[in-house]
Structures are given as structure tokens and as C-alpha cells.
Enzyme design. Structure first.
Site, PDB file in Angstrom:
ATOM      1  N   GLU A  14       2.522   5.280  -1.589  1.00 14.07           N
ATOM      2  CA  GLU A  14       2.642   4.398  -0.429  1.00 14.07           C
ATOM      3  C   GLU A  14       2.823   2.959  -0.912  1.00 14.07           C
ATOM      4  OE1 GLU A  14       0.703   6.212   3.248  1.00 14.07           O
ATOM      5  OE2 GLU A  14      -0.960   5.425   2.110  1.00 14.07           O
ATOM      6  N   GLY A  34       2.930  -0.170   7.575  1.00 12.17           N
ATOM      7  CA  GLY A  34       2.728  -0.857   8.852  1.00 12.17           C
ATOM      8  C   GLY A  34       3.646  -2.056   9.061  1.00 12.17           C
ATOM      9  N   HIS A  89      -6.602   4.962  -0.585  1.00 11.24           N
ATOM     10  CA  HIS A  89      -5.618   4.358   0.313  1.00 11.24           C
ATOM     11  C   HIS A  89      -5.544   2.854   0.062  1.00 11.24           C
ATOM     12  CE1 HIS A  89      -3.559   2.999   3.884  1.00 11.24           C
ATOM     13  NE2 HIS A  89      -3.069   4.219   3.956  1.00 11.24           N
ATOM     14  N   GLU A 132      -5.395   0.394   1.940  1.00  9.80           N
ATOM     15  CA  GLU A 132      -6.285  -0.450   2.754  1.00  9.80           C
ATOM     16  C   GLU A 132      -7.694  -0.437   2.195  1.00  9.80           C
ATOM     17  OE1 GLU A 132      -4.972   1.461   6.308  1.00  9.80           O
ATOM     18  OE2 GLU A 132      -3.033   0.527   5.930  1.00  9.80           O
ATOM     19  N   SER A 170       5.826   3.228   6.815  1.00 10.45           N
ATOM     20  CA  SER A 170       6.818   3.136   7.890  1.00 10.45           C
ATOM     21  C   SER A 170       7.745   4.351   7.940  1.00 10.45           C
ATOM     22  CB  SER A 170       7.615   1.836   7.784  1.00 10.45           C
ATOM     23  OG  SER A 170       6.740   0.721   7.887  1.00 10.45           O
TER      24      SER A 170
HETATM   25  P1  13P Z   1       2.516   3.392   8.439  1.00  6.54           P
HETATM   26  O1  13P Z   1       3.207   4.723   8.622  1.00  6.54           O
HETATM   27  O2  13P Z   1       1.945   2.839   9.707  1.00  6.54           O
HETATM   28  O3  13P Z   1       3.351   2.422   7.671  1.00  6.54           O
HETATM   29  O4  13P Z   1       1.221   3.699   7.521  1.00  6.54           O
HETATM   30  C1  13P Z   1       1.362   4.445   6.374  1.00  6.54           C
HETATM   31  C2  13P Z   1       0.017   4.742   5.847  1.00  6.54           C
HETATM   32  O5  13P Z   1      -0.700   3.864   5.411  1.00  6.54           O
HETATM   33  C3  13P Z   1      -0.437   6.145   5.886  1.00  6.54           C
HETATM   34  O6  13P Z   1      -1.597   6.321   5.147  1.00  6.54           O
END
Ligand code: 13P
Length: 262
Positions: free
Chosen positions: A171, A177, A99, A101, A217
Site C-alpha cells: 500500500e 485515501g 498498516h 496508518e 485508492s
Molecule cells: P483507500 O482504498 O481508501 O485508499 O485505503 C486503502 C487502505 O488503506 C486499505 O487498507
């Protein structure tokens, strides 16, 4: 319409207390009846896994339990880490790997991501491998380089047979986010390139069979349009996965994209 079963994941990230997590799981179990048409997995925080799993099991829900992270070594002196066996023990059957993050906030390199992919697959679990470019990479026209690079690194050593348990989540980091979603055309273009890369790495059958989720998003208002694209097979949802109404609407959009009502 494609032959691939749509797949929607709810990544709850570092949100919700135990009671809220159980309530959400229970609402999703009540509302989701399209398990034959759509695969669904939720990824609660480690501390909530067992109780969320129980809440889903109590209602015989087809929603699977997934872990947001793990360490690839089987056991030992790895303070703070959680092993695959520990996660299997509390009912997790899907592992999220790579991911953005974890790549960009925690600093996980491609080598560690590959170790994790291999370890989860060797343990018989399903994997969602996340890839995606940052805004400066997109602006420098590097989107496809970054995504195919992360794909190749992440899947190094994964066999043809193991690919049956791999899903890719595209992603774009700038869309996570932020409220900014890739247009469905932009997302489709990147998904198509990712599928071509799977063809290069594997073969036609595998490229056609692997699900590629979109994340960033994604919400009820854009899910229908995104999921109607030829190479978008569902989504990996963050913020909108924390509200049962929104997540159920996204699951419904996925069911509709398969041509079958939820
Ligand atoms: P959002 O839907 O909050 O943008 O996050 C996406 C995400 O990182 C799912 O793993």
C-alpha cells in the site's frame, strides 16, 4: 492468470456505526457468491466485530472476519489494548499488521510489527502484513529499499510453514485515501520486487505462493487493470469497501482475474 487464489480485504478503518456495519456485512453476504474463486475478509472496528461476524454467519457467508489491530501480549496490564484471544473469541481469524496508518499516524515501529506478526501466527491465525513507501521516499528513489526493508523486518523469525498463512499488502502511502492510484505498471514493478525479496528470504515455492495485494485508492474502475497484472493477487480496499456495490464489483474483478466468473 496465476495459480494463486485472489484475495480481497475490506478495511473499514474507523468508520460506520454498528447498524451500518451489520447492514454492509449483510449486503456483502447476499452479493458475494465467489468464495471458491476469491478469498474475502472484512475488517470492521473492534466494537462491531461480533455483530458483523454474526451477520456473516447467519447467511453462511464465506467472507472471513478480520481485526484491524491487536496487542501481541496474551493478557495483563495493557490499558486500552485487545488481545488475540479476545479477538478469536468473537470470531476473528485474520489479523491486519503494519498498516501505514498504524506505522505513521500511531507510530508503530518495525519491532512491534514483527512481534505482532509472530504472535498472530503462533496463535494459528492468518496475517496480512502491510508495507509501503511514503511519497518522499518514492521521490528519493527509495521505494524498493523501503518495501523490502519493511518486509524483512516484519517477517523476521516467521517459518516457512507459517508463510502459508501470510499475505502481503503493498500500500503506497501516497495512494491511500488520496484518489491517487499507482499505475498498474508501477504497482506491478513493486510487486515483482516484493516477490523477489520473498524468494531471497525464503524460496521459490513460497515466493510463488504468497499473495500480494495492492492497496491505495483501488476502486471498481481500476481494479480490473490492477488485478490483471502478473504479481497483483487482489487488493486491500479502504474507501470503496464501505459501499457494498463497489466492494462487490471489486470482488467480481478479482474473480474475473482468476479466469472464473463470480
Ligand atoms: P483507500 O482504498 O481508501 O485508499 O485505503 C486503502 C487502505 O488503506 C486499505 O487498507
Amino acid at each position: 492468470m496465476s495459480a494463486r487464489k485472489p484475495y480481497v480485504g475490506g478495511n473499514w478503518k474507523m468508520n460506520l456505526n454498528g447498524q451500518q456495519a451489520v447492514e454492509l456485512a449483510s449486503q456483502l453476504a447476499d452479493g458475494f457468491t465467489a468464495g471458491d474463486q476469491v478469498q474475502a475478509t472484512v475488517f470492521p472496528a473492534f466494537t462491531h466485530l461480533e455483530k458483523v461476524g454474526k451477520a456473516l454467519d447467519d447467511k453462511n457467508s464465506p467472507i472471513q472476519l478480520g481485526a484491524q489491530d491487536f496487542y501481541h501480549q496474551p493478557n495483563g496490564a495493557y490499558t486500552g489494548e485487545v488481545s488475540i484471544a479476545m479477538l478469536k473469541d468473537v470470531g476473528a481469524s485474520v489479523m491486519l499488521v503494519g498498516h501505514s496508518e498504524r506505522r505513521h499516524v500511531i507510530g508503530e515501529p518495525d519491532t512491534l510489527i514483527n512481534d505482532k506478526v509472530l504472535a498472530a501466527l503462533e496463535a494459528g491465525l492468518e496475517v496480512i502484513l502491510c508495507i509501503g513507501e511514503k511519497i518522499e521516499q518514492r521521490e528519493a528513489d527509495k521505494t524498493h529499499h523501503i518495501n523490502t526493508g519493511q518486509l524483512g523486518y516484519g517477517l523476521a523469525g516467521v517459518s516457512d510453514a507459517q508463510m502459508a498463512r501470510v499475505t502481503i499488502a503493498y500500500e503506497p502511502v501516497w495512494a491511500i485515501g488520496t484518489g491517487k492510484t499507482a499505475t498498474s505498471q508501477d504497482a506491478q514493478e513493486t510487486h515483482q520486487v516484493i516477490r523477489q525479496a520473498l524468494w531471497f528470504l525464503y524460496n521459490d515455492d513460497i515466493a510463488n505462493a504468497v499473495r500480494i495485494q495492492y492497496g491505495g485508492s483501488c476502486k471498481p474502475s481500476n481494479a480490473v487493470e490492477l488485478f490483471s497484472q502478473a504479481d497483483i493477487d487482489g487488493g486491500l480496499i479502504g474507501g470503496a469497501a464501505l459501499k457494498s456495490e463497489d466492494f462487490l464489483a471489486i470482488l467480481q474483478a478479482a474473480a474475473n482475474s482468476a479466469g472464473v466468473p463470480a
